[in-house]
Enzyme design. Structure first.
Site, PDB file in Angstrom:
ATOM      1  N   ARG A 247      39.785  43.477  66.117  1.00  0.00           N
ATOM      2  CA  ARG A 247      39.545  43.413  64.665  1.00  0.00           C
ATOM      3  C   ARG A 247      38.502  42.328  64.353  1.00  0.00           C
ATOM      4  O   ARG A 247      37.674  42.465  63.484  1.00  0.00           O
ATOM      5  CB  ARG A 247      40.838  43.084  63.889  1.00  0.00           C
ATOM      6  CG  ARG A 247      42.026  43.998  64.100  1.00  0.00           C
ATOM      7  CD  ARG A 247      41.914  45.296  63.323  1.00  0.00           C
ATOM      8  NE  ARG A 247      40.870  46.172  63.817  1.00  0.00           N
ATOM      9  CZ  ARG A 247      40.940  46.874  64.962  1.00  0.00           C
ATOM     10  NH1 ARG A 247      41.982  46.800  65.739  1.00  0.00           N
ATOM     11  NH2 ARG A 247      39.944  47.645  65.335  1.00  0.00           N
TER      12      ARG A 247
ATOM     13  N   VAL B 112      41.636  40.364  55.637  1.00  0.00           N
ATOM     14  CA  VAL B 112      41.593  39.269  56.606  1.00  0.00           C
ATOM     15  C   VAL B 112      40.179  39.043  57.146  1.00  0.00           C
ATOM     16  O   VAL B 112      39.945  38.121  57.918  1.00  0.00           O
ATOM     17  CB  VAL B 112      42.604  39.498  57.763  1.00  0.00           C
ATOM     18  CG1 VAL B 112      44.030  39.493  57.224  1.00  0.00           C
ATOM     19  CG2 VAL B 112      42.338  40.799  58.519  1.00  0.00           C
TER      20      VAL B 112
ATOM     21  N   HIS C 167      46.768  37.455  52.899  1.00  0.00           N
ATOM     22  CA  HIS C 167      47.323  37.965  54.159  1.00  0.00           C
ATOM     23  C   HIS C 167      46.707  37.323  55.401  1.00  0.00           C
ATOM     24  O   HIS C 167      46.805  37.867  56.494  1.00  0.00           O
ATOM     25  CB  HIS C 167      47.189  39.494  54.208  1.00  0.00           C
ATOM     26  CG  HIS C 167      48.046  40.183  53.183  1.00  0.00           C
ATOM     27  ND1 HIS C 167      47.862  41.478  52.781  1.00  0.00           N
ATOM     28  CD2 HIS C 167      49.114  39.727  52.484  1.00  0.00           C
ATOM     29  CE1 HIS C 167      48.782  41.798  51.863  1.00  0.00           C
ATOM     30  NE2 HIS C 167      49.548  40.746  51.654  1.00  0.00           N
TER      31      HIS C 167
ATOM     32  N   GLY D 265      39.720  48.482  45.350  1.00  0.00           N
ATOM     33  CA  GLY D 265      39.997  49.023  46.681  1.00  0.00           C
ATOM     34  C   GLY D 265      41.326  48.637  47.286  1.00  0.00           C
ATOM     35  O   GLY D 265      41.393  48.264  48.455  1.00  0.00           O
ATOM     36  N   THR D 266      42.383  48.727  46.491  1.00  0.00           N
ATOM     37  CA  THR D 266      43.714  48.519  47.076  1.00  0.00           C
ATOM     38  C   THR D 266      44.669  49.578  46.563  1.00  0.00           C
ATOM     39  O   THR D 266      44.619  49.952  45.395  1.00  0.00           O
ATOM     40  CB  THR D 266      44.279  47.108  46.779  1.00  0.00           C
ATOM     41  OG1 THR D 266      45.666  47.072  47.170  1.00  0.00           O
ATOM     42  CG2 THR D 266      44.164  46.709  45.320  1.00  0.00           C
ATOM     43  N   SER D 267      45.540  50.039  47.452  1.00  0.00           N
ATOM     44  CA  SER D 267      46.503  51.072  47.061  1.00  0.00           C
ATOM     45  C   SER D 267      47.678  50.462  46.294  1.00  0.00           C
ATOM     46  O   SER D 267      48.535  51.194  45.820  1.00  0.00           O
ATOM     47  CB  SER D 267      47.010  51.804  48.301  1.00  0.00           C
ATOM     48  OG  SER D 267      47.604  50.875  49.182  1.00  0.00           O
TER      49      SER D 267
END
Ligand code: APR
Length: 229
Positions: A57, A89, A105, A171-173
């Site tokens: 990542r 992140v 996070h 852009g977040t659910s």
């Protein structure tokens, strides 16, 4: 005093920089089971697998570039006091040039002691390996909030939510708590924008939905906001 804007971002703002979002990967996350790589139990079972996963990542994020969405948010600072609260992140907001960023996070560019959580270090380069130790001699782990763990930056984020003039969600659910509950701290006279091609219908009042990708929707919204003051 400049009006205050809080921008709450999720994986969608980095999608066009080539970093995959979570919920469109069918239960797998870059071909890994989430429980194996993003939980304290997974870490206890197989720390090497977890380190390898986050090394990948980190390589991906370090090779990515901020996109027009990240960059447009920087120009908002000319006229607004802008606070970014991100679930991501990666460090694309930092590299774009935004100045006030809270990572709910965790951060790929940091590691921390698996014994003493207050011991946090920079990861130099892409790799964190087995045998990399904190000053107390315990294995370093990624500085990431895993599923089932507390979110230490949440109280800071809630403080930031005081007296917000404009709240922007990109852009977040809005499925992961406590992060998604930040919406509950918005007052009735705060203007809200949601930018997401598949916008979650989080509330009915006061919201302007911009159902576009971040690279298009964010610059448009920013231009609109800069004209207002
Ligand atoms: N521009 C804007 N939004 C986009 C784009 C884009 N180009 N592409 C996808 N999206 C939207 C999707 O429609 C979706 O609503 O981004 C959102 C991504 O949602 P998730 O994958 O659920 O990501 P996020 O909300 O950030 O996840 C929250 O879950 O696994 C955890 O800790 C991880 O921080 C993460 C948290």
């Amino acid at each position: 005093m400049k009006p205050k804007i809080v921008v709450f971002t999720g994986a969608g703002i980095s999608a066009e920089s080539g970093i995959k979002t979570f919920r469109d990967s069918g239960g797998l996350w870059e071909n890994y089971q989430i429980e194996q790589v993003a939980t304290p139990e997974g870490w206890a079972r197989n720390p090497k697998l977890v380190l390898d996963f986050y090394n990948q990542r980190r390589i991906q994020a370090n090779n990515a570039e901020p996109n027009k969405g990240h960059l447009a948010l920087v120009t908002l600072e000319e006229k607004y006091d802008v606070h970014i609260i991100t679930q991501n992140v990666d460090n694309l907001h930092e590299r774009a040039g935004s100045s006030k960023i809270t990572h709910l996070h965790g951060e790929l560019t940091k590691s921390r002691s698996s014994l003493e959580p207050s011991l946090i270090y920079d990861v130099r380069g892409n790799f964190l390996n087995m045998g990399d130790l904190c000053e107390l001699g315990s294995q370093l782990r990624p500085h990431i909030v895993w599923f089932g763990e507390a979110v230490p930056e949440m109280s800071r984020a809630i403080d930031i939510m005081q007296n917000v003039d404009v709240f922007i969600v990109i852009g977040t659910s809005m499925q992961v708590y406590p992060a998604a509950s930040l919406m509950d701290y918005v007052s009735n006279n705060t203007a809200i924008y949601v930018i997401d091609p598949d916008a979650p219908r989080v509330r009915t009042n006061n919201i302007e939905y911009i159902t576009e990708k971040a690279s298009l929707g964010v610059p448009k919204m920013v231009a609109q906001l800069l004209k207002k003051v």
